[in-house]
Write an enzyme that holds these catalytic residues in place. Structure first.
Site, PDB file in Angstrom:
ATOM      1  N   GLU A 262      21.145  36.978 -43.231  1.00  0.00           N
ATOM      2  CA  GLU A 262      22.417  36.693 -44.014  1.00  0.00           C
ATOM      3  C   GLU A 262      23.145  35.507 -42.925  1.00  0.00           C
ATOM      4  OE1 GLU A 262      26.763  37.849 -45.502  1.00  0.00           O
ATOM      5  OE2 GLU A 262      25.898  38.864 -43.903  1.00  0.00           O
TER       6      GLU A 262
ATOM      7  N   ASP B  17      22.273  41.434 -40.706  1.00  0.00           N
ATOM      8  CA  ASP B  17      23.499  40.884 -41.271  1.00  0.00           C
ATOM      9  C   ASP B  17      24.426  39.647 -40.297  1.00  0.00           C
ATOM     10  OD1 ASP B  17      26.202  41.556 -43.056  1.00  0.00           O
ATOM     11  OD2 ASP B  17      26.657  42.208 -40.759  1.00  0.00           O
TER      12      ASP B  17
END
Length: 607
Positions: free
Chosen positions: A296, A260
């Site tokens: 990401e 993330d």
């Protein structure tokens, strides 16, 4: 694993890194009784104890300098939430039956992102396991679980986790999660996990008390001080998170990780943390089976996605391509607030670049980011380096009311976009329920203590003050309260909708395209000449994209993302492989590209 517990012949080994602590004790809990055992101090801030008084199932904490008692930061399970005692788990007790599973090639990935708590009425690992046949029949090849690391309270997206080795007890036990993964492998499904290495959640993180080297004084994130990956005493911090990645891949047999928001991971060393993590994963579990690593990264740092001479990823397989999402969302909805403003000036040109080169922003200045340059050159990367999507947890849940795209646009435009998404050479990602136009939203929810809950609710509503639609404070008060249980329950998938014709038709539409992708698109991916892909803008909002063949067949796509018919006098190269609506072939024969339409064609060698 150098952290936490290990079962040995002499008993259970407990190990804690607490560099701010002079004395540490192991507190064993049984019923209402506690027993305190001194831990031996070692160089570098380590404390260790091996004892036969603990066993599998024992509850324990660490007492620091005779005062605060804390859970194990490397706890494998915390049955009573993040403030409670940790539990000793023996990972060797689980009997794996998937030893022959070696994973699937990345080019076969069709990813289904889901939140365990809202995916089913029960919100558990066991209930998710009951949906595996459904996912396999749809054409999914990989499940991506939103973070499951233990978070405070009963409800959370998962990005507020504070015990990164412990599956949240609200979803089930560690064995329940292993059963889900094993059952998925039995049906040919990969399982990926979303992991958060850029911050800890705001409640239940005791490392600030005894593990200050975990946090950097030099780097800062939206959540406070960054994780210390490059400062003094950073080696143990890096090892903590690298071992966390290896733990999920090895102890849980996961097929990959989605890391993330790595743009909030700051590291000026070389190799940096992300490079070291990838190398350790690939030289460890990746030696024996296929391991896939996805980022990401708002910075569009293409250097993490480079390939070796044989085409294998040097570090990471792919990155979520927000650029492609943003331009498609703007074309479908007309929204140009926030980051959509960067894509509103020439959306079809931006879409063509995303389809043929990966990132739209490859070093250009971003208006949304106040003129800062964003991105690196990505045109030499293969399409498989970019995970594409129309919806995900962020793009739905970070809207004020959590509306899905099926609530924001009409069916015909949405069919055109879905047809484009599911057949492009990039690996597609679906967000749970998207495939049947689920009528329930996915909203932001959490379950913090009273003071923090009030601050989160107020902060959430104030986030939207800059949007013209929510300029009135009274309207902002209508935004769902993240702390209210009703917000969580409103976000659960409405599986009953699948019994109605409209939603069943959407499911059939997705399934037919994914079947076509499996049978006709995936076999082409190695025969496409990536260096010669190109696009042409047709009229105001039409697009022709060609991925030419090296040998075998190539691909061509025609798309009209407007409400007006476009002239298209060129004869199609062949009967369409797929169309978003049945009237498209006749229109093309008549020299027209209908409004809101997408068509795919095979290009034979020599065409």
């Amino acid at each position: 694993m150098p952290f936490g517990t290990k079962i040995t012949k002499e008993g259970v080994r407990f190990r804690l890194w607490a560099p701010q602590t002079k004395k540490a004790e192991l507190i064993l809990e049984s019923g209402g009784d506690e027993r305190s055992l001194s831990m031996q101090s070692h160089a570098g801030g380590w404390f260790e104890l091996v004892t036969a008084e603990a066993a599998v199932g024992s509850r324990y904490r660490f007492r620091l300098d005779g005062g605060l008692a804390v859970p194990d930061p490397a706890s494998r399970f915390n049955p009573s939430d993040v403030h409670g005692a940790s539990q000793v788990i023996d990972p060797a007790r689980f009997r794996w039956t998937d030893r022959d599973w070696t994973g699937r090639p990345w080019e076969q990935a069709v990813i289904y992102e889901l939140h365990v708590g809202t995916f089913t009425p029960e919100g558990s690992f066991r209930a998710a396991q009951d949906k595996l046949d459904y996912l396999a029949s749809l054409g999914i090849t990989a499940i991506e679980l939103m973070p499951v690391a233990d978070f405070p309270g009963r409800r959370n997206w998962g990005y507020d986790g504070v015990l990164p080795f412990a599956p949240d007890s609200g979803y089930g036990t560690p064995d329940d999660l292993k059963e889900l993964i094993q059952a998925a492998h039995g049906k040919g499904l990969m399982v990926f996990l979303d992991v958060v290495y850029n911050h800890f959640g705001p409640e239940g993180n005791y490392l600030h008390v005894y593990g200050k080297p975990f946090f950097s004084e030099r780097h800062h994130t939206p959540w406070g001080n960054a994780i210390n990956f490059d400062g003094e005493n950073c080696r143990n911090v890096r090892e903590f998170f690298i071992h966390n990645a290896l733990y999920w891949l090895e102890e849980y047999h996961l097929d990959g990780l989605r890391v993330d928001a790595v743009h909030a991971i700051f590291d000026d060393s070389s190799p940096d943390f992300l490079e070291e993590l990838a190398e350790r994963a690939r030289s460890g579990p990746g030696r024996e089976r296929k391991i896939h690593l996805v980022l990401e990264n708002d910075d569009n740092a293409a250097r993490y996605l480079t390939r070796k001479a044989d085409g294998a990823p040097r570090h990471y397989d792919a990155q979520w391509n927000d650029d492609l999402h943003h331009v498609l969302h703007h074309l479908l909805t007309g929204e140009s607030d926030g980051y959509y403003a960067d894509f509103a000036d020439a959306p079809v040109k931006h879409l063509g670049r995303a389809l043929t080169e990966g990132f739209v922003y490859q070093g250009e200045t971003s208006t949304y980011r106040h003129g800062r340059r964003r991105g690196e050159i990505s045109r030499d990367l293969p399409p498989t380096a970019f995970v594409t999507f129309l919806q995900n947890h962020d793009q739905i849940g970070n809207r004020a009311f959590g509306e899905r795209l099926s609530d924001l646009t009409d069916p015909r435009p949405l069919r055109a976009a879905v047809t484009l998404l599911l057949l492009m050479p990039n690996p597609p990602l679906l967000f749970m329920g998207e495939e049947f136009a689920c009528p329930t939203p996915f909203q932001y929810f959490c379950d913090f203590g009273p003071d923090l809950a009030r601050a989160v609710t107020e902060g959430r509503r104030n986030e939207f003050a800059g949007f013209e639609r929510f300029a009135d404070p009274e309207l902002r008060r209508g935004i769902p309260d993240p702390s209210a249980p009703s917000t969580f329950f409103a976000s659960k998938l409405d599986w009953a909708a699948l019994e109605t014709p409209r939603h069943r038709q959407w499911w059939s539409f997705y399934r037919s395209l994914l079947t076509l992708r499996r049978d006709r698109i995936v076999p082409l991916l190695k025969s496409i000449d990536l260096g010669r892909s190109h696009f042409e803008i047709l009229g105001e909002r039409g697009l022709s994209v060609v991925w030419p063949p090296v040998d075998g067949n190539g691909l061509m796509m025609l798309s009209n993302l407007s409400g007006e018919t476009l002239p298209y006098p060129n004869p199609p190269p062949a009967p369409p492989l797929a169309v978003s609506d049945q009237d498209i072939p006749d229109s093309l024969v008549s020299g027209r590209l209908p409004a809101w339409s997408t068509a795919w064609f095979l290009i034979l060698t020599g065409d």
